[in-house]
Every structure is written in C-alpha cells, then in structure tokens.
Design a protein around this motif. Structure first.
Motif, mmCIF file in Angstrom:
data_model
loop_
_atom_site.group_PDB
_atom_site.id
_atom_site.type_symbol
_atom_site.label_atom_id
_atom_site.label_comp_id
_atom_site.label_asym_id
_atom_site.label_seq_id
_atom_site.Cartn_x
_atom_site.Cartn_y
_atom_site.Cartn_z
ATOM 1 N N HIS A 1 45.049 -86.852 -22.664
ATOM 2 C CA HIS A 1 43.723 -87.236 -23.149
ATOM 3 C C HIS A 1 43.108 -86.112 -23.966
ATOM 4 C CE1 HIS A 1 43.301 -90.554 -20.036
ATOM 5 N NE2 HIS A 1 43.163 -91.110 -21.222
ATOM 6 N N ALA A 2 43.228 -84.882 -23.427
ATOM 7 C CA ALA A 2 42.638 -83.723 -24.093
ATOM 8 C C ALA A 2 43.217 -83.583 -25.495
ATOM 9 C CB ALA A 2 42.896 -82.464 -23.267
ATOM 10 N N LEU A 3 44.507 -83.832 -25.618
ATOM 11 C CA LEU A 3 45.173 -83.731 -26.919
ATOM 12 C C LEU A 3 44.548 -84.705 -27.916
ATOM 13 C CD1 LEU A 3 47.557 -82.589 -28.547
ATOM 14 C CD2 LEU A 3 48.954 -84.425 -27.630
ATOM 15 N N ALA A 4 44.377 -85.954 -27.474
ATOM 16 C CA ALA A 4 43.806 -86.964 -28.364
ATOM 17 C C ALA A 4 42.391 -86.570 -28.784
ATOM 18 C CB ALA A 4 43.794 -88.314 -27.671
ATOM 19 N N PHE A 5 41.588 -86.151 -27.807
ATOM 20 C CA PHE A 5 40.206 -85.783 -28.123
ATOM 21 C C PHE A 5 40.160 -84.544 -29.022
ATOM 22 C CE2 PHE A 5 39.240 -88.492 -24.490
ATOM 23 C CZ PHE A 5 38.121 -89.142 -24.946
ATOM 24 N N ALA A 6 41.046 -83.584 -28.745
ATOM 25 C CA ALA A 6 41.050 -82.349 -29.537
ATOM 26 C C ALA A 6 41.384 -82.677 -30.991
ATOM 27 C CB ALA A 6 42.062 -81.363 -28.957
ATOM 28 N N TRP A 7 42.362 -83.544 -31.206
ATOM 29 C CA TRP A 7 42.777 -83.882 -32.565
ATOM 30 C C TRP A 7 41.639 -84.578 -33.314
ATOM 31 C CZ3 TRP A 7 45.615 -82.616 -36.365
ATOM 32 C CH2 TRP A 7 45.960 -83.508 -37.381
ATOM 33 N N VAL A 8 41.054 -85.568 -32.666
ATOM 34 C CA VAL A 8 39.967 -86.308 -33.317
ATOM 35 C C VAL A 8 38.795 -85.392 -33.622
ATOM 36 C CG1 VAL A 8 38.235 -88.092 -32.970
ATOM 37 C CG2 VAL A 8 40.597 -88.536 -32.352
ATOM 38 N N SER A 9 38.440 -84.530 -32.657
ATOM 39 C CA SER A 9 37.254 -83.700 -32.883
ATOM 40 C C SER A 9 37.556 -82.576 -33.861
ATOM 41 C CB SER A 9 36.727 -83.139 -31.562
ATOM 42 O OG SER A 9 37.719 -82.359 -30.962
ATOM 43 N N SER A 10 38.827 -82.176 -33.941
ATOM 44 C CA SER A 10 39.184 -81.171 -34.944
ATOM 45 C C SER A 10 38.935 -81.737 -36.335
ATOM 46 C CB SER A 10 40.650 -80.778 -34.777
ATOM 47 O OG SER A 10 41.050 -79.903 -35.786
ATOM 48 N N VAL A 11 39.460 -82.933 -36.580
ATOM 49 C CA VAL A 11 39.237 -83.576 -37.874
ATOM 50 C C VAL A 11 37.750 -83.882 -38.053
ATOM 51 C CG1 VAL A 11 39.762 -85.574 -39.267
ATOM 52 C CG2 VAL A 11 41.546 -84.548 -37.873
ATOM 53 N N GLY A 12 37.108 -84.353 -36.977
ATOM 54 C CA GLY A 12 35.692 -84.700 -37.048
ATOM 55 C C GLY A 12 34.839 -83.494 -37.392
ATOM 56 N N SER A 13 35.136 -82.347 -36.767
ATOM 57 C CA SER A 13 34.319 -81.153 -37.028
ATOM 58 C C SER A 13 34.449 -80.736 -38.488
ATOM 59 C CB SER A 13 34.735 -80.011 -36.096
ATOM 60 O OG SER A 13 36.021 -79.544 -36.429
ATOM 61 N N GLU A 14 35.627 -80.983 -39.079
ATOM 62 C CA GLU A 14 35.814 -80.622 -40.488
ATOM 63 C C GLU A 14 34.983 -81.500 -41.416
ATOM 64 O OE1 GLU A 14 40.405 -79.428 -39.546
ATOM 65 O OE2 GLU A 14 39.954 -81.182 -40.755
ATOM 66 N N LEU A 15 34.724 -82.722 -40.962
ATOM 67 C CA LEU A 15 33.891 -83.599 -41.785
ATOM 68 C C LEU A 15 32.483 -83.027 -41.893
ATOM 69 C CD1 LEU A 15 34.813 -87.172 -40.477
ATOM 70 C CD2 LEU A 15 35.701 -86.022 -42.492
ATOM 71 N N PHE A 16 32.025 -82.368 -40.832
ATOM 72 C CA PHE A 16 30.649 -81.886 -40.798
ATOM 73 C C PHE A 16 30.514 -80.474 -41.322
ATOM 74 C CE2 PHE A 16 30.865 -85.232 -37.706
ATOM 75 C CZ PHE A 16 29.702 -85.908 -37.921
ATOM 76 N N LEU A 17 31.441 -79.604 -40.920
ATOM 77 C CA LEU A 17 31.325 -78.196 -41.280
ATOM 78 C C LEU A 17 32.285 -77.928 -42.426
ATOM 79 C CD1 LEU A 17 31.344 -76.939 -37.594
ATOM 80 C CD2 LEU A 17 29.367 -77.469 -39.026
ATOM 81 N N SER A 18 31.716 -77.731 -43.606
ATOM 82 C CA SER A 18 32.548 -77.846 -44.798
ATOM 83 C C SER A 18 33.339 -76.586 -45.142
ATOM 84 C CB SER A 18 31.678 -78.242 -45.993
ATOM 85 O OG SER A 18 30.546 -77.409 -46.008
ATOM 86 N N THR A 19 33.058 -75.457 -44.468
ATOM 87 C CA THR A 19 33.844 -74.277 -44.804
ATOM 88 C C THR A 19 35.219 -74.354 -44.167
ATOM 89 O OG1 THR A 19 32.776 -73.186 -42.960
ATOM 90 C CG2 THR A 19 31.948 -72.668 -45.157
#
Lengths: 255, 268, 267
Positions: free
Chosen positions: A186-204
């Motif tokens: 589960h952690a893997l799935a959430f980590a992957w999604v939030s990794s991509v998700g965080s990039e959508l918000f934080l543009s650097t």
C-alpha cells in the motif's frame, strides 16, 4: 484448439481499446477546435521519440522513482516503528494514536500548501509528502499485524517460557509479517502517486509530474498522454514486482 | 398439539402428493476430461404420499440424485417424471431442503419463507397468512423477525423446511437435512418432520447417512452403492406412523441394513 | 444493600473508565501547548508559526463572513455530483461485468488497465481536454469513484456463493427479484466498502484539483491563503478538509453498521 480459443478471447478484449484509439484518431482530424485536445497518434509517436531521444522521459521517470524510493524507505521505517510501538506498548498507543488518527484525516495532497509554506518547494518538501504518504498505511498495517496475532501462539510462547526478545522474534514478527508486507505494498502505491502528485504542485526540480505540468502549460497533449501512460505502467510494474517478491519471500506462509 | 391450528392449516392445503418415476437414470461428470460416472441405471418409483429414505456411503451419488430430481442439474440420460411430466428444470412442484439451511442472511425468517411465494398469484394478505401458517407449522412463532444468524441450527433448519413446504410441493426432497445438527436436536427434528409429513402428506425423499433416521421416518429404505452410484438394496418398513423409536422391528431392520452397508464398504 | 453496593462499584468503574478515556487527550493537548509556547517564544516569525489562538480567530472570522461555508459548499457540491455519477456508473458497470460473460470478455481487460492510472495523474490531461471549469473537477471525481465502486461491485457479485443462486433457481425468482432480493443484498457489504474507498479518494483528488485550478472551493481558499502567505487561512482550510473527510467516512461506516446488522457474527 483450446489455445486458439483463449487467443480469440484475448483478442476480443482488445477490440474496445482499439475502437477507442480509432475514435481518438478520428476526433483528432475533426478540425482545429479539438486538435489540441485529441492529438493524432502520429504526433504522440513523435513526442515519444523526442522525449526518449533528448532523455527527458528517462530523467523524469528516474527522478520520480528516486523520490518514491527514498520517501518509501523513510515512511516504511517510521511506520514500522510507530506501528509496532502502538501495538506493543499501551502508553505509546495512548500518546501516539490520537495524533496519528488526527493527522491521517487530512488528504495528503491537501497538506502540500502548508508544507510548501514551511519547508519551501524544494526536494525536501516533496520527500516529506512522499514519506508521509507511505507512513500512514505502513503504520496502520504494522499495528494491525501485531495486534491481530492469534492468541494461541502467544500461549505457546508462555508455555515455553520464552523471554520478551524470543517472543518478539519467534512469534510476533513472523505473525505480523504478512500484514507488514501488505502495508509496504500500500505504501508503495501511495508513495508513487504522491510523488507524482507533489510534482504537479511544486514546480521546482524534475519528475513525471513536472513534465506533465510543463506540457499542460504548453498545451502539448501528446506529452501529457505519454506521462499518464508512463505513470500507470510504472505503478503497475512496481506493484507486480513487489507482490511477486513478497509471495516468493513469504511462501512459507499459507495464504 | 394445537388442534385448531392444524385444522386451519389443513383447510388451506389443496395440493395432492406426486408420483415419481425414474427409469434408467445415469449421469456423469467430466473430471480432467475423463468421464466420471456418478449414477448408473437408477430405477425408482415413489408412490404419492410415500416417504422414501436413501442411505449409502459418501460418494455414492445420493446427493447428485436429489439434485437431479430437484432440477438443479441437467444433462442426464434416462427418464424422470413427476406425475407423468418429464423433469427438465427446477419447479415449485418439487421442494428441496439442504444440509445447510441456505436461508438468505439478510432476510428475516418471515421474509426468507415468503421469498418462495414470489411467483405465486396470491395477494399480499394471503401470502402473509400463508407465511404465518407455515411458521406455526414448524413451531417458530416469535421468531418471524429474527435473522438467520440469531437462530440455532435446528431453528434455521425448521425455517428452511417451512420455506420448502410453503409452495405446497408435490414432492419434498431432503438432502441430509439434520446432518449438521447435534444428536438431541436431530431426534426432536425427526419427530417434527414425522408430524409434518403426517399432516402434510407430501411425497418425500430423504437422503441421510443415519440408518436409524432412515428407518424411523421411511416407508421404504433404499441402500445405494458407490462408483458408480447405483441402487443396491431396498427394504420396506412395514410399521404404521407415527412410530416408536425403539420398536423391536426397527432394531431388526437396522441390523439387516448395517450388514448391507458394511458389505458395500468391504467392496472398496 | 447489596444492590447499592454494586451500584457504587459500578459508578466507580465507569468514572474510572471515563478518566482513562481522557488520557487519549494528553498528547493532542501537549502538542497544542508546545505549539502555543514555541509560537509565543518568538523564535520563529509569526508568519510561519502562527499561535493557535490566531488560527482559532481566523476560523471564527471565516465562519462568520460565510467564506468557509461557501467554499465548503462549492467543494461538496462538486463531490456530490461526481460521486452520484461515478457511483451509479460503477454500480451498473460492475454488475454487468460480473453477470454478463460478453461484457467481461470485451470490457474487463481495458477496465483493469485503466484502473491502474492514478486519478491525480489525470489532472493535467483533464484540464487540457475539459478546461479548468466545473466539468473537469466533476469528471475527475467521477473517475475516482467509478473504478473502486465498479471493482467492488463486480468482485462482490462474483463472490456470492453458488448456493444463493441455486435457491433463487429453486423458487424460480423472477429476474428483478434475483437482483433485488439476492444479488444486491449479498454484494452490498463489499459495494459499500467500495463506495467508502471511492469517496475518500474522490475527496483527496477534488482538493488537489481545486488547489491546482479553481476559482472557488476549499482548495482554492487554501491556495489563495498560500499565495498571500496567510498561514492561518491555510491551516483553517486544511483542518476543515480533514474534518469533512472524517465526517464523510464515519457516516458511511455508521451506515455500514446499521445496514448490515444481519451480518453480526456470533461470538
């Protein structure tokens, strides 16, 4: 004969995707109003070769992947510690559980503005988000793994007069292992999604999310499509890899 | 027993027991591509209102036989008729009670029994009345609104019997109905079933592995043999109903049957 | 005499229990106190670490001005429309997937591929296709709800024991009754779990979408707060999001317990 039949069946499963792709292709040739939304397949192909040739795709994927792995590692270790502490010590549960359950209620991506204000929008902020995303399911599964151990096994340990360390390594840890493995999945799935998700918000920085956001700003639909496919494929591949690995490693456990 | 209730019950039953005729019935399954014979050359005639017990070692196909008669299994060879009509699929004329009660856990006792009346042309009130009657028939008054998980095994099985009987089937099939119950409950359920049968006078066929039960309830006991399932032996129980459980004649017949069954075990 | 004695013991036990329950509050209160103390010490600028009292004032201000409720109403309206669309679609498609061989053969492979795609990753694509208006947000919620509900429905129906279908055949239940009396009640517990999972994911994705592109809603309120460096507004928004998520999830859990009392397992 049977083989032929199953091939025919599988082919029927491809019919609908093929129709949709065809519809997409037709829509892309319907004049300028939709051209930017439905790009022709050939353009997607060109985009793909371009991204592969200039290395953007590889760099972005690796960046997202690296962040996922580091965040996963931090989140899993923290989750293991907190989950085990809450399960094995009543005092730790009293103190940690309320904080954990309060924090857990906020959708992880909703925390991004707060984290961005406190920690900026650099790699550290993203790592924190990914780690937190991995931490929640890990804690929960570790806690449940340790608390749902069959009482009979504990009784065996008591009869054999094992000490605390023996009980932990011989009874508690093996008993909780499946739930822990599930937590990592589960952690893997959430980590992957939030990794991509965080990039959508934080543009650097770089990553698949940044790649897509930049493409969106430039209305480059083909790159967005490639990004989506790549994210889905990577998530699926990691899930398969890890669940096969656990099945192999935990094959002594009945399912 | 409550005579006035029984009167009302009898007044509302307007069905006639059915006659079952089975000729040269065979059935096989495919197991890894290999045909497996489950039943071979079964011949059986059951008179209207008769109670037939079937006993046999496990794997002799006695449950398959009941499932075939119920219409739950298709493609067999041979001929099966109830009152001259060929059996092809399930029908409300043939009820069945399984070893597990198979009540829907999300429905109350009354709702579970009422579900059998979905196809019935009766009005709402008539259906409710009929359900109440059958709850009385199986002595479940006061549990109409209970859920299956709140019932004991015996009570759940009573509800299942009520559900099977409410359509007034010409033929009631019982597949080890008391097999999962404890010994004491089983004995009282056998008595109940005997009473219901005497009142109801449906034709009944019961599969069981309990020889005493088979003799206590059956007008006739059929012994089946395994691999392939076939009828090996038949015995008439020439005692009137209701019976005394410890009647000497039943003891004699039990000895005979046990010898037969032991013989079929020794064959293996 | 005996009864009063036991009553006294009983009340003492319950008082003890209540005291024990209060210990759950120790750590949240400690956290609050530390926060207040550190903020008061002045080591950090008030813009970054705002005292809890200020957050509370902002909360009351936003509540009284109607800003908070308006934002929540916008978000919840989007959530509701997307949820209804996604849940009904998922329910129908999941049932079709489980009950019809044809639907399974033609649609299952694509369904299982598509459900791998995280909703978050679709945000840029949906923005390009549907623009930044309502459609994009409602459809994103629809997508987030549809897949878990469809999956839960199809697996829930497939897991129904054959014996239930046999009973339905024996009593020759009409098709509508087979669905209403057997299939849906039997599959209802997993379906409701699917709805709950879908709702949680939808809420998260909606907040994310509002943060990225919206002119209204809680996410937009938070994003505005961030841009104006109003950390108090951001915190109020984050807490409200958490509270709404908690209330939504708990009410579905409550519904689960209510509806499935028939499931109560004998201890």
């Amino acid at each position: 004969m049977n083989n032929l039949l199953s091939h025919a069946r599988r082919a029927r499963g491809l019919l609908l995707p093929a129709l949709l792709v065809a519809a997409w292709e037709v829509a892309s040739h319907q004049g300028a109003s939709q051209a930017y939304a439905f790009v022709p397949l050939s353009v997607i192909g060109q985009g793909l070769t371009e991204l592969i040739r200039n290395g953007d795709l590889l760099i972005s994927t690796l960046a997202s992947l690296q962040r996922t792995c580091i965040g996963l590692l931090i989140g899993v270790i923290a989750g293991l510690l907190v989950g085990a502490a809450m399960a094995l010590s009543a005092i730790a549960e009293r103190l940690l559980a309320p904080l954990y359950h309060m924090l857990r209620q906020v959708p992880i991506l909703g925390l991004i503005p707060l984290i961005a204000l406190w920690f900026g929008s650099q790699e550290g902020a993203k790592l924190l988000i990914v780690s937190l995303a991995a931490f929640y399911p890990m804690t929960l599964n570790t806690f449940e793994g340790f608390t749902h151990i069959d009482r009979r096994y504990r009784e065996v340990a008591r009869v054999l007069e094992w000490n605390t360390w023996q009980v932990f390594t011989q009874v508690l840890l093996p008993g909780a292992l499946r739930s822990i493995a599930n937590g990592i999945l589960h952690a893997l799935a959430f980590a992957w999604v939030s990794s991509v998700g965080s990039e959508l918000f934080l543009s650097t920085g770089s990553g698949l999310g940044n790649l897509m956001m930049n493409a969106e700003a430039g209305a480059r639909m083909e790159i967005v499509v490639i990004g989506v496919v790549c994210i889905g494929l990577m998530g699926y591949a990691m899930n398969q890899l890890f669940s096969r690995l656990t099945r192999h490693l935990l094959r002594w456990r009945d399912i | 027993m409550n005579a006035s209730l029984d009167q009302r019950w009898l007044a509302s039953t307007s069905h006639s027991p059915g006659a079952l005729q089975i000729r040269e019935l065979s059935k096989h399954y495919l197991l890894d591509g290999q045909p497996m014979e489950v039943l071979k050359g079964i011949d059986l005639r059951v008179k209207p209102g008769e109670f037939v017990s079937i006993v046999g070692a496990s794997g002799c196909g006695k449950s398959s036989l009941l499932r075939l008669i119920a219409g739950l299994e298709s493609d067999y060879s041979g001929d099966m008729q109830l009152d001259g009509k060929a059996i092809t699929t399930t029908s409300l004329e043939r009820g069945i009670v399984f070893q597990d009660h198979r009540l829907f856990p999300w429905k109350t006792v009354a709702q579970n029994i009422a579900i059998a009346l979905k196809r019935s042309p009766l009005t709402r009130q008539e259906k409710a009345l009929r359900v109440a009657e059958h709850i009385r028939l199986v002595n479940l008054q006061g549990f109409e609104n209970a859920y299956p998980h709140q019932l004991s095994g015996g009570m759940a099985q009573r509800a299942a019997i009520a559900r099977a009987l409410i359509t007034q089937p010409k033929l009631l099939l019982l597949d080890e109905p008391f097999g999962a119950l404890d010994a004491l409950t089983r004995i009282s359920m056998q008595r109940e079933l005997q009473r219901i049968w005497v009142q109801h006078r449906s034709t009944m066929i019961m599969v069981t592995h309990d020889v005493e039960e088979a003799l206590y309830l059956g007008d006739r006991v059929i012994v089946m043999d395994a691999r392939p399932g076939r009828i090996k032996y038949e015995i008439d129980v020439d005692l009137p109903h209701p019976r005394e459980r410890h009647a000497p004649r039943l003891q004699e017949l039990k000895e005979i049957l046990l010898t037969e069954l032991a013989g079929s075990d020794a064959d293996k | 005499m005996i009864s009063t004695a036991s009553a006294v013991i009983g009340s003492r036990v319950s008082v003890g229990h209540r005291m024990l329950a209060l210990t759950w509050l120790i750590s949240p209160l400690l956290l609050l106190a530390t926060w207040a103390l550190v903020a008061a010490s002045g080591h950090y600028s008030a813009q970054l670490l705002i005292p809890p009292a200020d957050v509370w004032h902002t909360f009351k201000d936003l509540l009284h001005s109607g800003e908070l409720l308006e934002g929540a109403a916008f978000s919840l309206r989007r959530l509701a429309s997307g949820f209804v669309l996604g849940a009904s679609g998922g329910l129908l498609f999941g049932a079709a997937l489980a009950l019809s061989k044809t639907v399974e053969v033609y649609c299952a492979p694509m369904f299982h591929v598509l459900r791998q795609v995280p909703s978050i990753a679709l945000i840029p694509m949906f923005i390009l296709v549907f623009g930044v208006e309502e459609t994009f947000k409602v459809l994103l919620v629809t997508k987030a709800v549809f897949f878990p509900v469809a999956l839960a429905t199809s697996e829930g129906i497939k897991a129904i024991p054959r014996s239930h279908f046999e009973v339905a055949r024996l009593y020759r239940l009409p098709r509508y009754s087979l669905l209403l009396d057997v299939v849906f009640p039997a599959a209802a517990p997993p379906i409701l779990t699917g709805l709950r999972v879908g709702l949680t994911r939808a809420w998260m994705v909606l907040v994310a979408a509002e943060l990225l592109a919206a002119d209204s809603g809680l996410g937009q309120m938070i994003e505005m707060g961030r841009q104006m460096m109003r950390i108090d507004v951001v915190m109020v928004g984050v807490i409200t999001i958490g509270l709404i998520g908690f209330v939504l999830d708990s009410s579905l859990r409550l519904l689960e317990r209510r509806l499935f009392r028939w499931k109560a397992i004998k201890e």
